[in-house]
Design an enzyme around this catalytic site. Sequence first.
Site, PDB file in Angstrom:
ATOM      1  N   ASP A  86       0.841  -1.200   0.000  1.00 31.76           N
ATOM      2  CA  ASP A  86       0.000   0.000   0.000  1.00 31.76           C
ATOM      3  C   ASP A  86       0.878   1.252   0.000  1.00 31.76           C
ATOM      4  OD1 ASP A  86      -1.896   2.085   0.645  1.00 31.76           O
ATOM      5  OD2 ASP A  86      -3.208   0.526   1.418  1.00 31.76           O
ATOM      6  N   SER A 136      -7.275   4.348  -1.808  1.00 29.15           N
ATOM      7  CA  SER A 136      -7.075   2.893  -1.780  1.00 29.15           C
ATOM      8  C   SER A 136      -8.347   2.096  -2.023  1.00 29.15           C
ATOM      9  CB  SER A 136      -6.470   2.473  -0.436  1.00 29.15           C
ATOM     10  OG  SER A 136      -5.174   3.000  -0.281  1.00 29.15           O
ATOM     11  N   THR A 199      -8.091  -1.775   1.532  1.00 33.38           N
ATOM     12  CA  THR A 199      -7.532  -2.802   0.651  1.00 33.38           C
ATOM     13  C   THR A 199      -7.965  -4.215   1.045  1.00 33.38           C
ATOM     14  OG1 THR A 199      -5.651  -1.384   0.126  1.00 33.38           O
ATOM     15  CG2 THR A 199      -5.407  -3.725  -0.348  1.00 33.38           C
ATOM     16  N   PHE A 307      -4.783  -9.015  15.743  1.00 32.02           N
ATOM     17  CA  PHE A 307      -3.669  -8.788  16.659  1.00 32.02           C
ATOM     18  C   PHE A 307      -3.612  -7.402  17.269  1.00 32.02           C
ATOM     19  CE2 PHE A 307      -2.322 -12.090  13.626  1.00 32.02           C
ATOM     20  CZ  PHE A 307      -2.123 -13.129  14.517  1.00 32.02           C
ATOM     21  N   HIS A 360       2.233   8.801   5.067  1.00 31.86           N
ATOM     22  CA  HIS A 360       1.279   9.828   5.494  1.00 31.86           C
ATOM     23  C   HIS A 360       1.814  10.608   6.686  1.00 31.86           C
ATOM     24  CE1 HIS A 360      -2.026   9.229   2.789  1.00 31.86           C
ATOM     25  NE2 HIS A 360      -2.251   7.970   3.155  1.00 31.86           N
ATOM     26  N   HIS A 498      -1.293  10.966  -1.154  1.00 29.37           N
ATOM     27  CA  HIS A 498      -0.949  10.025  -2.218  1.00 29.37           C
ATOM     28  C   HIS A 498      -0.403  10.800  -3.417  1.00 29.37           C
ATOM     29  CE1 HIS A 498      -4.248   7.033  -0.670  1.00 29.37           C
ATOM     30  NE2 HIS A 498      -3.260   7.217   0.191  1.00 29.37           N
TER      31      HIS A 498
END
Length: 536
Positions: A86, A136, A199, A307, A360, A498
């Site tokens: 990504d 995305s 994504t 997680f 970012h 982006h």
Amino acid sequence: MKRYNKLATAFSLALLASGCSDSDSDRGREPDLPEPDLEQQALSLPQSQRESSWFTAGEAAVDAARQQTVNNTPGAAKNIILFVGDGMGISTVTAARILAGQQQGLDGEEYQLSFEKMPFAGLVKTYNTNQQTPDSAGTATALMTGVKTKAGVINVDETVARGDCAASLERPLTTALELAEAKGKSTGIISTARITHATPAATYAKSPERGWEYKANGDCVDIAAQLVELTAGDGVDLILGGGRRSFLPNTVTDLEGKAGKREDGRNLVDEWRERYGDGVTNAAYIENQSGFDALDIAATDKLLGLFNASHMHYEADRGNDVAGEPSLSEMTAKGLQLLQKNNHGYFLMVESGRIDHGHHAGSAYSALTDAVEFARAVQVAMDNTSAEDTLIIVTADHSHVMTIAGYPTRGNPILGKVVTNDGSGQPHETPSLADDGLPYTTITYGNGAGYADMGEETDADERYGHEVDAGRKDLSHVDTTAPGYHQEALVPLASESHAGEDVGVWARGPGAHLVSGTNEQNYLFHVMARAGGLLN
């Protein structure tokens, strides 16, 4: 005009000298010219050129490329693995390559990441149908369905306005993962981001708003619930990533002390257990490193691993996770062990989501170290699959505005200040100075929050707690290679954006040659569908 006349005169003289004329009888007849002696005309290369390591390496590379074979048989790919870095634009790949090489004591520029050794590569155009620079959700939809769409929507076509639930229910798109499930293949999703993030969500969900991860409007179902309720085949077999909060009600606190986000009272972890763990299949739910390490893959058919409450940690910061979490390469290895038990094959999507987040935050350190780990995960897949029956595609959804500039000497630390050389290769003793009298780094950003010096801080997201500080700074006494250094940015923005240029694609296995050239992003779905026989 004078030049044209001179050329015409010279041509006429050449015709006369060769015995040709411009008469009607001679017009169209080729002159009788002696056959050239190609052996005599061939230049012999200097011995030093032929013995150059660059020359011999180039010859060897061409010989190796000539040996590559292609498998153009539809359905020849029993297994398909799609790796998505990504935000991993070309500049990110280049810088990660150099960093990985330098971590191994090399200059870095000559190094190759695992996927760069794949035999076929191309370029991908990433724009959304309504944006020159994409997001995305729209790009992942293109990869997973073969259809380009708007920014911000997941697996609904471009006629659907963002946030329009009713319209989205009328215009859904079917994904490669769903097609694989219908073919009896096992399916898997692995991401270092929330598993409900754009994504990974694009492998299974349909939503007019990417933000509806745990709560939707109208008759639409939120993204997390869609994952647990997926009706294609028997649902996703392997799910590993972050995003636990979207599966838990806000009345429940997880083992890290963080409350869920759901307001409907549903506990989707329990619902998943009820669906798969009631003696129907061997299902396992895990949420920390110890559970991951203790997992018995031979006795597991369905696996859900969440997680972290939100995104998983950056690779550089992973050691600070409260309960411990596996790396992307570890998740890839264990995920393949589970999926490979199915004789019908599998479809697996692996995303390194935090490359994007590091950019970012204006942290090249975080983005690049995650990209290096991403390459390790690809290597794991290459080592544990065969190019005879497994198509591996590595690409990105979009790029970022990170640049590699100045004229640093060969081998200069990619995260360091620019140090030039004297022309012979000898580096100068001090960093170069810009016209403002200040040193500057090889890597900078076109926009973003800008400079911050947080020393050894490994969580790049800490940057968001400080003011935007764009423009030039005096870096003379700043260690720009430290984990907590955030690069200067030109245009002040709360978060770096982006970028819109093409991204790379690399491939190995049946159908891999089809990625060559410059193609639309949705084209990659069709490569996977054809190679894997996903469509009748």
